[in-house]
Design a protein around this motif. Structure first.
Motif, PDB file in Angstrom:
ATOM      1  N   CYS A  82       7.312   1.827 -34.047  1.00 36.93           N
ATOM      2  CA  CYS A  82       8.791   1.786 -34.007  1.00 36.93           C
ATOM      3  C   CYS A  82       9.347   2.576 -32.824  1.00 36.93           C
ATOM      4  O   CYS A  82      10.556   2.593 -32.604  1.00 36.93           O
ATOM      5  CB  CYS A  82       9.380   2.361 -35.282  1.00 36.93           C
ATOM      6  N   PHE A 220       7.548  -3.618 -42.712  1.00 32.18           N
ATOM      7  CA  PHE A 220       7.065  -3.943 -41.368  1.00 32.18           C
ATOM      8  C   PHE A 220       5.722  -4.661 -41.422  1.00 32.18           C
ATOM      9  O   PHE A 220       5.320  -5.295 -40.450  1.00 32.18           O
ATOM     10  CB  PHE A 220       6.974  -2.684 -40.503  1.00 32.18           C
ATOM     11  N   ILE A 296      11.067  -7.805 -36.852  1.00 30.59           N
ATOM     12  CA  ILE A 296       9.915  -7.164 -37.503  1.00 30.59           C
ATOM     13  C   ILE A 296       8.577  -7.524 -36.831  1.00 30.59           C
ATOM     14  O   ILE A 296       7.706  -6.660 -36.677  1.00 30.59           O
ATOM     15  CB  ILE A 296       9.890  -7.531 -39.014  1.00 30.59           C
TER      16      ILE A 296
END
Ligand code: AMP
Length: 344
Positions: A82, A220, A296
């Motif tokens: 991320c 995720f 995602i």
């Protein structure tokens, strides 16, 4: 005059040190990202940051540790995917900083049973799992306070669900400082001056979370088809019959999720369709599903690559543990002196 004495003279301390954590109780989801990790990534550029995988906290609700190692590594990899950079921020596992346990012990003497029993998260968890209402669950906010103040942090990037815990942390800090001297800054939730975020679940109620309903949470780790399936199952109805009707919660939540990942123009179009009663919820959900996949999928792929490199993950943990322990040891020296536990 020592640093500590100078600070004592100045009264209430403030701190630009950042601290936050995520429990490895399952895979990371959109709520974790928009409530917390997005801010980690921004803050690591400007502040001294400590981010931790809260493995000890997970023991309060997940005593079975057979999947713990796997989950810890996944949370590490997903945070890095991320955008968390272990070279910019200190990124570590809670159990590697042994000093936190000592600070937790001292803080427990300043936390009262009545206030702990009133904590909303404690009541929720006790209701969901009446067979495991352990003392660790009750004192969760105390351990969380120790995690934050072990680095004398003042800024805590968290989602809205953590607001009450931070208020308790400030109370424990005030009591400690009042009794033993101004050692700790008061920690505050931080979201770049914006309101704290709560990402709702796809079922239209509550918040997205790791342990609740799997179908209402977007992880995720979800593959593209799973994302599509989950979004298409989100609750809707026959649509508004009067122009400019108020939105039911579950429709408002779909728009809220759209605001996280879709383009403004697209959202505006569906809002207008809603207001003039021409909205087709099937199309709305298809749009949201594709935008979620777009958001995602690259993070999932990156996390999978990182997970495949175990050596890198182990070295990252070791580096984080060394840096976080150094900071914790400095704080505990001050704490022991302040309490009067320095006999020689
Ligand atoms: P947890 O998964 O409970 O360990 O939470 C880790 C971080 O994610 C905390 O800062 C939470 O406030 C944040 N978080 C978890 N779920 C949500 C959600 N649905 N909306 C916003 N923030 C969340």
């Amino acid at each position: 005059m020592t640093d500590q004495q100078t600070e004592k003279k100045q009264g209430v301390l403030s701190s630009n040190v950042v601290m936050s954590g995520i429990r490895p109780t399952g895979m990371l989801h959109l709520g974790n990202y928009f409530g917390a990790i997005r801010n980690y990534v921004r803050m690591q550029e400007q502040y001294e940051c400590y981010f931790m995988v809260a493995d000890l906290h997970s023991l309060t609700t997940h005593p079975d540790t057979s999947l713990l190692k796997e989950h810890v590594k996944r949370v590490l990899a997903e945070n890095i995917a991320c955008g968390l950079d272990p070279d910019k921020a200190t990124f570590y596992c809670q159990s590697h900083v042994r000093e936190t346990g000592e600070l937790y012990l001292y803080l427990n003497m300043l936390a009262y049973k009545g206030e702990l029993e009133k904590t909303v998260t404690f009541k929720d968890k006790a209701r969901l799992h009446p067979e495991n209402v352990n003392a660790g669950l009750l004192t969760y906010p105390v351990l969380q306070t120790a995690d934050i103040i072990i680095h004398r942090a003042g800024l805590v990037p968290v989602g809205k669900d953590q607001e009450q815990h931070l208020e308790m942390a400030r109370n424990f800090v005030q009591r400690f400082n009042h009794r033993y001297g101004q050692i700790f800054p008061e920690p505050h939730a931080f979201n770049f001056n914006e309101a704290l975020v709560k990402v709702p679940g796809l079922d239209g109620s509550g918040k997205m979370s790791k342990s609740e309903n799997n179908m209402s949470t977007l992880y995720f780790a979800d593959d593209d088809d799973t994302i599509r399936k989950k979004v298409m199952k989100a609750k809707t109805d026959a649509g508004p019959t009067e122009p400019n009707s108020p939105m039911p919660d579950y429709i408002e939540n779909i728009f809220l999720l759209m605001h996280l990942v879709s383009e403004e123009g697209v959202i505006k179009k569906y809002q207008e369709d809603y207001n003039n009663c021409s909205i087709r919820y099937g199309d709305l959900k298809k749009q949201l599903a594709e935008d979620m996949v777009k958001f995602i999928a690259p993070i999932r792929q990156k996390a999978d690559d990182i997970l495949a490199n175990d050596k890198y993950l182990v070295e990252t943990m070791q580096k984080g543990a060394a840096r976080a322990s150094e900071s914790a040891q400095k704080t505990m020296k001050l704490v022991r002196e302040a309490i009067g536990l320095n006999y020689f």
